[in-house]
Design a protein around this motif. Structure first.
Motif, mmCIF file in Angstrom:
data_model
loop_
_atom_site.group_PDB
_atom_site.id
_atom_site.type_symbol
_atom_site.label_atom_id
_atom_site.label_comp_id
_atom_site.label_asym_id
_atom_site.label_seq_id
_atom_site.Cartn_x
_atom_site.Cartn_y
_atom_site.Cartn_z
ATOM 1 N N ASN A 81 0.812 -1.222 0.000
ATOM 2 C CA ASN A 81 0.000 0.000 0.000
ATOM 3 C C ASN A 81 0.843 1.268 0.000
ATOM 4 O OD1 ASN A 81 -2.407 -1.413 -0.097
ATOM 5 N ND2 ASN A 81 -2.665 -1.422 2.129
ATOM 6 N N THR A 82 2.066 1.187 0.527
ATOM 7 C CA THR A 82 2.944 2.361 0.529
ATOM 8 C C THR A 82 3.829 2.410 -0.713
ATOM 9 O OG1 THR A 82 4.651 1.228 1.815
ATOM 10 C CG2 THR A 82 3.001 2.491 3.052
ATOM 11 N N GLY A 83 3.630 1.458 -1.628
ATOM 12 C CA GLY A 83 4.398 1.454 -2.863
ATOM 13 C C GLY A 83 5.758 0.793 -2.740
ATOM 14 N N ASN A 84 6.007 0.129 -1.646
ATOM 15 C CA ASN A 84 7.290 -0.540 -1.421
ATOM 16 C C ASN A 84 7.214 -1.946 -2.029
ATOM 17 O OD1 ASN A 84 9.843 -1.083 -0.533
ATOM 18 N ND2 ASN A 84 9.272 -1.403 1.591
ATOM 19 N N VAL A 85 7.426 -2.016 -3.337
ATOM 20 C CA VAL A 85 7.328 -3.284 -4.059
ATOM 21 C C VAL A 85 8.608 -3.531 -4.855
ATOM 22 C CG1 VAL A 85 4.809 -3.252 -4.226
ATOM 23 C CG2 VAL A 85 6.165 -2.167 -6.001
ATOM 24 N N TYR A 86 8.860 -4.794 -5.181
ATOM 25 C CA TYR A 86 10.065 -5.180 -5.909
ATOM 26 C C TYR A 86 9.691 -6.072 -7.084
ATOM 27 C CZ TYR A 86 12.281 -3.775 -1.531
ATOM 28 O OH TYR A 86 12.693 -3.073 -0.436
ATOM 29 N N SER A 87 10.444 -5.956 -8.165
ATOM 30 C CA SER A 87 10.265 -6.859 -9.296
ATOM 31 C C SER A 87 10.885 -8.205 -8.940
ATOM 32 C CB SER A 87 10.946 -6.293 -10.550
ATOM 33 O OG SER A 87 12.362 -6.352 -10.392
ATOM 34 N N ALA A 88 10.572 -9.231 -9.721
ATOM 35 C CA ALA A 88 11.149 -10.556 -9.482
ATOM 36 C C ALA A 88 12.670 -10.506 -9.588
ATOM 37 C CB ALA A 88 10.569 -11.565 -10.474
ATOM 38 N N ASP A 89 13.198 -9.742 -10.529
ATOM 39 C CA ASP A 89 14.656 -9.612 -10.675
ATOM 40 C C ASP A 89 15.283 -8.947 -9.450
ATOM 41 O OD1 ASP A 89 14.692 -10.848 -13.152
ATOM 42 O OD2 ASP A 89 14.569 -8.951 -14.265
ATOM 43 N N GLU A 90 14.600 -7.940 -8.911
ATOM 44 C CA GLU A 90 15.113 -7.272 -7.709
ATOM 45 C C GLU A 90 15.111 -8.236 -6.516
ATOM 46 O OE1 GLU A 90 13.886 -2.608 -8.270
ATOM 47 O OE2 GLU A 90 12.266 -4.049 -7.904
ATOM 48 N N VAL A 91 14.067 -9.036 -6.395
ATOM 49 C CA VAL A 91 13.994 -10.025 -5.311
ATOM 50 C C VAL A 91 15.123 -11.036 -5.461
ATOM 51 C CG1 VAL A 91 12.630 -11.903 -4.317
ATOM 52 C CG2 VAL A 91 11.522 -9.739 -4.922
ATOM 53 N N ASP A 92 15.355 -11.517 -6.692
ATOM 54 C CA ASP A 92 16.450 -12.462 -6.930
ATOM 55 C C ASP A 92 17.789 -11.858 -6.506
ATOM 56 O OD1 ASP A 92 14.812 -14.448 -7.891
ATOM 57 O OD2 ASP A 92 15.197 -14.005 -10.010
ATOM 58 N N THR A 93 18.021 -10.602 -6.844
ATOM 59 C CA THR A 93 19.270 -9.933 -6.491
ATOM 60 C C THR A 93 19.422 -9.804 -4.978
ATOM 61 O OG1 THR A 93 19.251 -8.693 -8.564
ATOM 62 C CG2 THR A 93 20.619 -7.808 -6.781
#
Length: 101
Positions: A81-93
């Motif tokens: 809800n606060t916009g703190n999200v990550y792409s799958a590539d960012e999570v992998d990193t």
């Protein structure tokens, strides 16, 4: 002959056997493993791994109470809800950096 000295340590028998079994599979003698540890201590100028108490929070979902699980899930919803999200590539990193996976 190399200038060497003996290191003596008393450790739990089961721990020793388990560790030596793994070292054997890796083709490393216990003496070589100790030499590697000491070399890393010198290079790092300290213990070459983190020394900390385990987290007091449960690590597995199955070990959490319903209240603890609800709290963790709510943290995730609040984060989205606060916009703190990550792409799958960012999570992998992040996982690779933090956990080496």
């Amino acid at each position: 002959m190399a200038n060497t000295t003996a290191v003596y340590a008393r450790i739990d028998t089961k721990l020793k056997d388990n560790a030596e079994s793994i070292l054997s599979q890796l083709g490393i003698s216990p003496s070589s493993a100790i030499q590697m540890l000491y070399s890393q201590i010198v290079l790092k100028k300290g213990i070459p791994f983190d020394l900390k108490l385990p987290s007091s929070e449960p690590l597995a979902v199955g070990a959490m109470t319903k209240k603890q699980l609800d709290k963790e899930l709510q943290k995730g919803v609040d984060s989205i809800n606060t916009g703190n999200v990550y792409s799958a590539d960012e999570v992998d990193t992040i996982l690779a950096k933090e956990f080496g996976i």
